[in-house]
Write a protein that holds these residues in place. Sequence first.
Motif, PDB file in Angstrom:
ATOM      1  N   LEU A   1       0.842  -1.199   0.000  1.00 11.67           N
ATOM      2  CA  LEU A   1       0.000   0.000   0.000  1.00 11.67           C
ATOM      3  C   LEU A   1       0.875   1.246   0.000  1.00 11.67           C
ATOM      4  O   LEU A   1       2.027   1.207   0.442  1.00 11.67           O
ATOM      5  CB  LEU A   1      -0.895   0.036   1.243  1.00 11.67           C
ATOM      6  CG  LEU A   1      -1.630  -1.250   1.644  1.00 11.67           C
ATOM      7  CD1 LEU A   1      -2.399  -1.007   2.941  1.00 11.67           C
ATOM      8  CD2 LEU A   1      -2.577  -1.706   0.554  1.00 11.67           C
ATOM      9  N   GLU A   2       0.289   2.370  -0.444  1.00 15.86           N
ATOM     10  CA  GLU A   2       1.023   3.625  -0.343  1.00 15.86           C
ATOM     11  C   GLU A   2       0.998   4.103   1.104  1.00 15.86           C
ATOM     12  O   GLU A   2       0.039   3.859   1.837  1.00 15.86           O
ATOM     13  CB  GLU A   2       0.388   4.668  -1.285  1.00 15.86           C
ATOM     14  CG  GLU A   2       0.768   4.378  -2.734  1.00 15.86           C
ATOM     15  CD  GLU A   2       0.284   5.445  -3.689  1.00 15.86           C
ATOM     16  OE1 GLU A   2       0.004   6.575  -3.253  1.00 15.86           O
ATOM     17  OE2 GLU A   2       0.198   5.132  -4.885  1.00 15.86           O
ATOM     18  N   LEU A   3       2.065   4.821   1.476  1.00 17.48           N
ATOM     19  CA  LEU A   3       2.243   5.192   2.887  1.00 17.48           C
ATOM     20  C   LEU A   3       1.072   5.979   3.489  1.00 17.48           C
ATOM     21  O   LEU A   3       0.667   5.693   4.618  1.00 17.48           O
ATOM     22  CB  LEU A   3       3.544   5.977   3.060  1.00 17.48           C
ATOM     23  CG  LEU A   3       4.833   5.182   2.760  1.00 17.48           C
ATOM     24  CD1 LEU A   3       6.061   6.059   2.974  1.00 17.48           C
ATOM     25  CD2 LEU A   3       4.911   3.925   3.619  1.00 17.48           C
ATOM     26  N   PRO A   4       0.479   6.976   2.780  1.00 11.09           N
ATOM     27  CA  PRO A   4      -0.586   7.761   3.440  1.00 11.09           C
ATOM     28  C   PRO A   4      -1.917   7.022   3.573  1.00 11.09           C
ATOM     29  O   PRO A   4      -2.819   7.511   4.251  1.00 11.09           O
ATOM     30  CB  PRO A   4      -0.751   8.983   2.521  1.00 11.09           C
ATOM     31  CG  PRO A   4       0.341   8.906   1.508  1.00 11.09           C
ATOM     32  CD  PRO A   4       0.788   7.482   1.446  1.00 11.09           C
ATOM     33  N   TRP A   5      -2.074   5.879   2.912  1.00  4.22           N
ATOM     34  CA  TRP A   5      -3.360   5.205   2.943  1.00  4.22           C
ATOM     35  C   TRP A   5      -3.699   4.726   4.349  1.00  4.22           C
ATOM     36  O   TRP A   5      -2.897   4.094   5.020  1.00  4.22           O
ATOM     37  CB  TRP A   5      -3.376   4.014   1.976  1.00  4.22           C
ATOM     38  CG  TRP A   5      -3.286   4.406   0.526  1.00  4.22           C
ATOM     39  CD1 TRP A   5      -3.254   5.674   0.025  1.00  4.22           C
ATOM     40  CD2 TRP A   5      -3.190   3.511  -0.594  1.00  4.22           C
ATOM     41  NE1 TRP A   5      -3.147   5.638  -1.345  1.00  4.22           N
ATOM     42  CE2 TRP A   5      -3.111   4.343  -1.758  1.00  4.22           C
ATOM     43  CE3 TRP A   5      -3.181   2.125  -0.748  1.00  4.22           C
ATOM     44  CZ2 TRP A   5      -3.004   3.799  -3.037  1.00  4.22           C
ATOM     45  CZ3 TRP A   5      -3.088   1.592  -2.029  1.00  4.22           C
ATOM     46  CH2 TRP A   5      -3.006   2.423  -3.162  1.00  4.22           C
ATOM     47  N   MET A   6      -4.941   5.038   4.761  1.00 11.32           N
ATOM     48  CA  MET A   6      -5.396   4.644   6.089  1.00 11.32           C
ATOM     49  C   MET A   6      -6.240   3.367   6.021  1.00 11.32           C
ATOM     50  O   MET A   6      -6.689   2.859   7.056  1.00 11.32           O
ATOM     51  CB  MET A   6      -6.255   5.764   6.699  1.00 11.32           C
ATOM     52  CG  MET A   6      -5.596   7.123   6.687  1.00 11.32           C
ATOM     53  SD  MET A   6      -4.430   7.333   8.022  1.00 11.32           S
ATOM     54  CE  MET A   6      -5.542   7.569   9.394  1.00 11.32           C
ATOM     55  N   LEU A   7      -6.492   2.923   4.790  1.00  9.76           N
ATOM     56  CA  LEU A   7      -7.377   1.772   4.608  1.00  9.76           C
ATOM     57  C   LEU A   7      -6.795   0.909   3.493  1.00  9.76           C
ATOM     58  O   LEU A   7      -6.294   1.429   2.509  1.00  9.76           O
ATOM     59  CB  LEU A   7      -8.771   2.283   4.199  1.00  9.76           C
ATOM     60  CG  LEU A   7      -9.896   1.277   4.249  1.00  9.76           C
ATOM     61  CD1 LEU A   7     -10.479   1.271   5.668  1.00  9.76           C
ATOM     62  CD2 LEU A   7     -10.979   1.631   3.251  1.00  9.76           C
TER      63      LEU A   7
END
Length: 152
Positions: free
Chosen positions: A128-134
């Motif tokens: 996942l990309e780092l800023p993704w929260m989900l």
Amino acid sequence: MDAKQLSNISVIAISILAAFLVALWIGIVFWVLRDIRSRSRDPFVVILAGLVALVLPIFGVVIYRILRPTQTIEEKYLSALEEETLIQEIERRPKCPGCGREVQADWILCPACHTKIMKKCVKCGNVLELPWMLCPYCGSPQQKTSPSDTIR
Ligand SMILES: [Zn+2]
Ligand SMILES: [Zn+2]
């Protein structure tokens, strides 16, 4: 078989041969014209190639094959397209935010400077990309991570 019959037969044979050669010659001229039109849009080049085939029957095609452009217009277009795709692929490759080195899209760490590039889903393990929260793959919530965070 007397001399007259023999000469008649040779006249017929020579005529057939001549007709065959003329047909071959015309065929070659047409082939050259069609071939050069797939290689060049320059009308001067097309006329020149046609003239070579016309003026030098049969042997003209040998000269033509040596002198003609090696790539057809279509081949030129395809190789230009291939080059373009290659350049785009290089440009699209992600770079490490820490050192600028090229990295693979699914790497989670830069091997050169150890900067975090991506993170793994805590549940399914997808990248996942780092800023993704989900996690978009399994829907489980993630912690927000920044590249300077320590590796867990
Ligand atoms: Zn790096
Ligand atoms: Zn997941």
